[in-house]
Design a protein around this motif. Structure first.
Motif, PDB file in Angstrom:
ATOM      1  N   ASP A 184     -17.874  27.016  -0.516  1.00 35.31           N
ATOM      2  CA  ASP A 184     -16.984  27.635   0.471  1.00 35.31           C
ATOM      3  C   ASP A 184     -15.975  28.574  -0.170  1.00 35.31           C
ATOM      4  OD1 ASP A 184     -15.469  25.789  -0.858  1.00 35.31           O
ATOM      5  OD2 ASP A 184     -14.799  24.699   0.926  1.00 35.31           O
ATOM      6  N   GLY A 185     -16.071  28.735  -1.504  1.00 31.93           N
ATOM      7  CA  GLY A 185     -15.163  29.628  -2.202  1.00 31.93           C
ATOM      8  C   GLY A 185     -13.818  29.015  -2.537  1.00 31.93           C
ATOM      9  N   LYS A 186     -13.628  27.743  -2.189  1.00 36.06           N
ATOM     10  CA  LYS A 186     -12.346  27.092  -2.440  1.00 36.06           C
ATOM     11  C   LYS A 186     -12.381  26.302  -3.748  1.00 36.06           C
ATOM     12  CE  LYS A 186     -11.059  26.631   2.430  1.00 36.06           C
ATOM     13  NZ  LYS A 186     -10.656  25.695   3.512  1.00 36.06           N
ATOM     14  N   LEU A 187     -11.228  26.227  -4.379  1.00 28.02           N
ATOM     15  CA  LEU A 187     -11.094  25.459  -5.611  1.00 28.02           C
ATOM     16  C   LEU A 187     -11.012  23.965  -5.297  1.00 28.02           C
ATOM     17  CD1 LEU A 187      -8.447  27.691  -7.417  1.00 28.02           C
ATOM     18  CD2 LEU A 187     -10.834  27.387  -8.108  1.00 28.02           C
ATOM     19  N   PRO A 188     -11.279  23.104  -6.285  1.00 29.81           N
ATOM     20  CA  PRO A 188     -11.121  21.659  -6.054  1.00 29.81           C
ATOM     21  C   PRO A 188      -9.689  21.330  -5.664  1.00 29.81           C
ATOM     22  CG  PRO A 188     -12.262  22.090  -8.128  1.00 29.81           C
ATOM     23  CD  PRO A 188     -11.746  23.406  -7.649  1.00 29.81           C
ATOM     24  N   LYS A 189      -9.537  20.249  -4.923  1.00 31.76           N
ATOM     25  CA  LYS A 189      -8.202  19.819  -4.521  1.00 31.76           C
ATOM     26  C   LYS A 189      -7.498  19.109  -5.682  1.00 31.76           C
ATOM     27  CE  LYS A 189      -8.224  21.308  -0.295  1.00 31.76           C
ATOM     28  NZ  LYS A 189      -8.041  20.401   0.855  1.00 31.76           N
ATOM     29  N   THR A 206       0.843  -1.194   0.000  1.00 28.77           N
ATOM     30  CA  THR A 206       0.000   0.000   0.000  1.00 28.77           C
ATOM     31  C   THR A 206       0.876   1.241   0.000  1.00 28.77           C
ATOM     32  OG1 THR A 206      -0.170   0.141   2.422  1.00 28.77           O
ATOM     33  CG2 THR A 206      -1.828  -1.188   1.268  1.00 28.77           C
ATOM     34  N   MET A 207       0.409   2.258  -0.710  1.00 33.48           N
ATOM     35  CA  MET A 207       1.130   3.528  -0.816  1.00 33.48           C
ATOM     36  C   MET A 207       0.147   4.651  -0.540  1.00 33.48           C
ATOM     37  SD  MET A 207       3.047   2.497  -4.382  1.00 33.48           S
ATOM     38  CE  MET A 207       1.556   1.674  -4.971  1.00 33.48           C
ATOM     39  N   ALA A 208       0.502   5.542   0.374  1.00 35.86           N
ATOM     40  CA  ALA A 208      -0.388   6.642   0.748  1.00 35.86           C
ATOM     41  C   ALA A 208       0.284   7.976   0.452  1.00 35.86           C
ATOM     42  CB  ALA A 208      -0.747   6.555   2.230  1.00 35.86           C
ATOM     43  N   TRP A 209      -0.489   8.902  -0.126  1.00 37.01           N
ATOM     44  CA  TRP A 209      -0.021  10.271  -0.383  1.00 37.01           C
ATOM     45  C   TRP A 209      -0.871  11.189   0.473  1.00 37.01           C
ATOM     46  CZ3 TRP A 209       4.058  11.434  -3.637  1.00 37.01           C
ATOM     47  CH2 TRP A 209       4.302  12.798  -3.854  1.00 37.01           C
ATOM     48  N   SER A 210      -0.230  12.070   1.238  1.00 37.40           N
ATOM     49  CA  SER A 210      -0.942  12.728   2.336  1.00 37.40           C
ATOM     50  C   SER A 210      -1.461  14.133   2.058  1.00 37.40           C
ATOM     51  CB  SER A 210      -0.025  12.783   3.567  1.00 37.40           C
ATOM     52  OG  SER A 210       1.134  13.559   3.284  1.00 37.40           O
ATOM     53  N   ALA A 211      -0.940  14.852   1.059  1.00 34.49           N
ATOM     54  CA  ALA A 211      -1.270  16.279   0.953  1.00 34.49           C
ATOM     55  C   ALA A 211      -1.773  16.649  -0.435  1.00 34.49           C
ATOM     56  CB  ALA A 211      -0.048  17.122   1.302  1.00 34.49           C
ATOM     57  N   TYR A 212      -2.900  17.395  -0.463  1.00 31.31           N
ATOM     58  CA  TYR A 212      -3.541  17.779  -1.720  1.00 31.31           C
ATOM     59  C   TYR A 212      -3.961  19.245  -1.643  1.00 31.31           C
ATOM     60  CZ  TYR A 212      -3.748  12.729  -1.931  1.00 31.31           C
ATOM     61  OH  TYR A 212      -3.409  11.397  -1.902  1.00 31.31           O
ATOM     62  N   PRO A 213      -3.135  20.145  -2.147  1.00 28.31           N
ATOM     63  CA  PRO A 213      -3.493  21.566  -2.110  1.00 28.31           C
ATOM     64  C   PRO A 213      -4.588  21.884  -3.124  1.00 28.31           C
ATOM     65  CG  PRO A 213      -1.478  21.260  -3.356  1.00 28.31           C
ATOM     66  CD  PRO A 213      -1.829  19.913  -2.779  1.00 28.31           C
ATOM     67  N   GLU A 214      -5.098  23.099  -3.083  1.00 24.78           N
ATOM     68  CA  GLU A 214      -6.079  23.518  -4.081  1.00 24.78           C
ATOM     69  C   GLU A 214      -5.439  23.512  -5.464  1.00 24.78           C
ATOM     70  OE1 GLU A 214      -8.163  27.124  -3.350  1.00 24.78           O
ATOM     71  OE2 GLU A 214      -8.553  26.679  -1.248  1.00 24.78           O
ATOM     72  N   ASP A 215      -6.236  23.083  -6.437  1.00 26.13           N
ATOM     73  CA  ASP A 215      -5.756  23.027  -7.813  1.00 26.13           C
ATOM     74  C   ASP A 215      -6.018  24.374  -8.472  1.00 26.13           C
ATOM     75  OD1 ASP A 215      -4.984  22.463 -10.352  1.00 26.13           O
ATOM     76  OD2 ASP A 215      -6.388  20.807 -10.678  1.00 26.13           O
ATOM     77  N   THR A 216      -5.029  25.245  -8.423  1.00 22.84           N
ATOM     78  CA  THR A 216      -5.212  26.594  -8.963  1.00 22.84           C
ATOM     79  C   THR A 216      -5.284  26.608 -10.484  1.00 22.84           C
ATOM     80  OG1 THR A 216      -2.811  26.964  -8.977  1.00 22.84           O
ATOM     81  CG2 THR A 216      -4.020  27.604  -6.986  1.00 22.84           C
ATOM     82  N   MET A 217      -4.972  25.480 -11.126  1.00 20.39           N
ATOM     83  CA  MET A 217      -5.081  25.388 -12.579  1.00 20.39           C
ATOM     84  C   MET A 217      -6.408  24.774 -13.012  1.00 20.39           C
ATOM     85  SD  MET A 217      -2.281  26.688 -13.668  1.00 20.39           S
ATOM     86  CE  MET A 217      -2.317  26.184 -15.377  1.00 20.39           C
ATOM     87  N   SER A 218      -7.261  24.445 -12.056  1.00 13.55           N
ATOM     88  CA  SER A 218      -8.526  23.795 -12.376  1.00 13.55           C
ATOM     89  C   SER A 218      -9.447  24.731 -13.147  1.00 13.55           C
ATOM     90  CB  SER A 218      -9.219  23.334 -11.089  1.00 13.55           C
ATOM     91  OG  SER A 218     -10.507  22.823 -11.373  1.00 13.55           O
ATOM     92  N   THR A 219     -10.182  24.159 -14.092  1.00 10.96           N
ATOM     93  CA  THR A 219     -11.173  24.933 -14.844  1.00 10.96           C
ATOM     94  C   THR A 219     -12.549  24.863 -14.182  1.00 10.96           C
ATOM     95  OG1 THR A 219     -11.624  23.009 -16.253  1.00 10.96           O
ATOM     96  CG2 THR A 219      -9.962  24.576 -17.023  1.00 10.96           C
ATOM     97  N   GLU A 220     -12.661  24.075 -13.115  1.00 12.92           N
ATOM     98  CA  GLU A 220     -13.931  23.977 -12.404  1.00 12.92           C
ATOM     99  C   GLU A 220     -14.124  25.201 -11.506  1.00 12.92           C
ATOM    100  OE1 GLU A 220     -14.457  20.325 -10.337  1.00 12.92           O
ATOM    101  OE2 GLU A 220     -13.545  19.111 -11.934  1.00 12.92           O
ATOM    102  N   PRO A 221     -15.372  25.640 -11.318  1.00 10.70           N
ATOM    103  CA  PRO A 221     -15.618  26.814 -10.465  1.00 10.70           C
ATOM    104  C   PRO A 221     -15.401  26.473  -8.992  1.00 10.70           C
ATOM    105  CG  PRO A 221     -17.691  25.827 -11.166  1.00 10.70           C
ATOM    106  CD  PRO A 221     -16.611  25.110 -11.923  1.00 10.70           C
ATOM    107  N   PRO A 222     -15.135  27.473  -8.166  1.00 12.38           N
ATOM    108  CA  PRO A 222     -14.989  27.231  -6.723  1.00 12.38           C
ATOM    109  C   PRO A 222     -16.275  26.659  -6.128  1.00 12.38           C
ATOM    110  CG  PRO A 222     -14.165  29.403  -7.328  1.00 12.38           C
ATOM    111  CD  PRO A 222     -14.892  28.876  -8.527  1.00 12.38           C
ATOM    112  N   GLY A 223     -16.137  25.937  -5.026  1.00 11.38           N
ATOM    113  CA  GLY A 223     -17.288  25.377  -4.346  1.00 11.38           C
ATOM    114  C   GLY A 223     -18.013  26.424  -3.523  1.00 11.38           C
TER     115      GLY A 223
END
Length: 421
Positions: A162-167, A143-160
């Motif tokens: 809460d005003g935050k972009l998708p991770k 098993t392999m775990a990756w722990s951190a996912y910042p906001e995707d500032t390159m995402s074309t999806e609109p903010p949620g």
């Protein structure tokens, strides 16, 4: 031209994409992750830009857009802490601590700084490292775990709401048992489990039917003539010398007629070859050619291809795939095929003298180009004729002629003139 349709798809599989490479690294947080599982360890080869490092493992610096030489030790310590203490690899249920085998801070050329108006030098500052997780015996569950996912500032999806972009999601390439595949780490599914398949090349390839009889129905002229001669002589001899002489002469004549049955034949119809049976040969051969692109070892690629292709096409395809692998190992873009769909196929020619046939086919190839932690979709429609022939007792693709090809989703990236990054 023989082999051209198959060679054309190498622009999707295991090759460099200059336009895409020129647009990377991206103007936001990105991480490229390539994982290999060998007989002795699990190895993470990671390249991250400063945007990603600052988002998930920040350190205090005098100037946010740069890393001063006096600050390099602190940022390296934080990066090593992230991989050794915050990401987790378990082998057969036991957590294994990683070993940092390589580490390098790279400051890319500033001449293309204008391509990154949002993050500037942070997009051009890159950290490369290799982390090894050793083991003594081959794992059954990893098993392999990756722990951190910042906001995707390159995402074309609109903010949620809460005003935050998708991770961000982390798209990684995993090479194990000679096969390369894409895996995904995400905040909602941060753990990837891998188990060995113990599959051989033949296990992974579709079964191709054995060659069928292409013989044209006909009358064996010599055999019939011998039998008629025996009948005529029998009528004459049986009256004069009895049945015994007829039997004595008849045995060698019958043997000669049997031996001569494959000699001169008078055709009386068309070969009894069913188109559906021939298409049942073509389709697994076509599928298996694409599956050969999943392998990474030279010998595996050649072995997989040789089960579907022969002649000049085999050498051309093998050479092209090998060239793409070398480029990928040097950090170039990598393509993975995700789906091959034959839309229409028809047998258009049958050659009975040298058992072979030609299939006209329309098919769609779907895949992704993977580079710097993100992917670009690719979908191409092909129209081609394939020649399939018997080679050493097995069906093989021996030639192909491209009739048309069309990209359904051409690359939208438009770089400034003169860009060379």
């Amino acid at each position: 031209m023989p082999g051209r349709p198959l060679l054309a798809i190498l622009t999707l599989v295991l090759t460099l994409f200059p336009a895409l490479a020129a647009a990377d690294p991206q103007d936001g947080p990105h991480a490229e992750v390539r994982i290999s599982i060998s007989d002795t360890d699990v190895r993470f080869n990671v390249a991250m830009n400063l945007n990603y490092v600052d988002a998930v493992m920040p350190t205090a610096r005098e100037f946010p857009d740069a890393v001063d030489p006096t600050e390099e030790a602190a940022i390296r310590e934080r990066i090593e802490q992230f991989f050794l203490d915050e990401n987790e690899v378990t082998i057969d249920g036991v957590e294994v601590r990683g070993i940092i085998e390589e580490y390098e801070l790279i400051r890319l050329d500033r001449e293309n700084l204008k391509l990154f108006p949002k993050t500037g030098l942070r997009a051009l500052t890159r950290f490369n490292l290799v982390v090894s997780y050793p083991f003594k015996s081959a794992p059954e569950v990893l098993t392999m775990a990756w722990s951190a996912y910042p906001e995707d500032t390159m995402s074309t999806e609109p903010p949620g709401p809460d005003g935050k972009l998708p991770k961000m999601i982390i798209l990684a390439l995993l090479k194990a048992e000679g096969i390369v595949e894409q895996i995904i780490f995400s905040e909602s599914d941060p753990v990837v489990e891998w188990r060995p398949s113990h599959a051989t090349i033949d296990d992974r390839l579709e079964t191709v039917p054995e060659p069928i009889d292409f013989a044209t129905p006909g009358i064996p002229i010599i055999s019939v003539a011998l039998l008629l001669a025996w009948v005529v002589f029998s009528v004459v001899l049986v009256k004069k010398q009895g049945i015994k002489i007829v039997v004595i002469l008849g045995i060698p004549l019958l043997i000669m007629a049997y031996v001569a049955r494959t000699g001169a034949v008078l055709p009386i119809g068309e070969p009894d070859v069913d188109d559906d049976a021939l298409l049942a040969v073509f389709k697994p051969l076509h599928t298996n050619v694409y599956r050969a692109f999943d392998y990474s070892a030279e010998s595996d690629i050649y072995d997989a291809l040789s089960r579907s292709v022969s002649g000049d096409m085999l050498e051309e395809l093998y050479t092209s795939i090998h060239r793409g692998l070398v480029q990928a190992e040097q950090g170039g873009s990598v393509g993975r095929i995700t789906k091959v769909l034959i839309d229409e196929s028809n047998v258009v020619e049958i050659n009975t003298d040298n058992p072979s046939f030609v299939v006209e086919a329309y098919w769609i190839v779907e895949g992704t180009v993977y580079h710097w932690g993100h992917s670009h979709p690719r979908e191409t429609v092909y129209h081609a004729n394939y020649t399939i022939a018997e080679d050493d007792g097995k069906w093989r693709i021996v030639g192909s002629e491209v009739l048309s090809s069309k990209h359904l989703n051409p690359d939208p990236i438009d770089l400034p003139e003169g860009s060379s990054l």
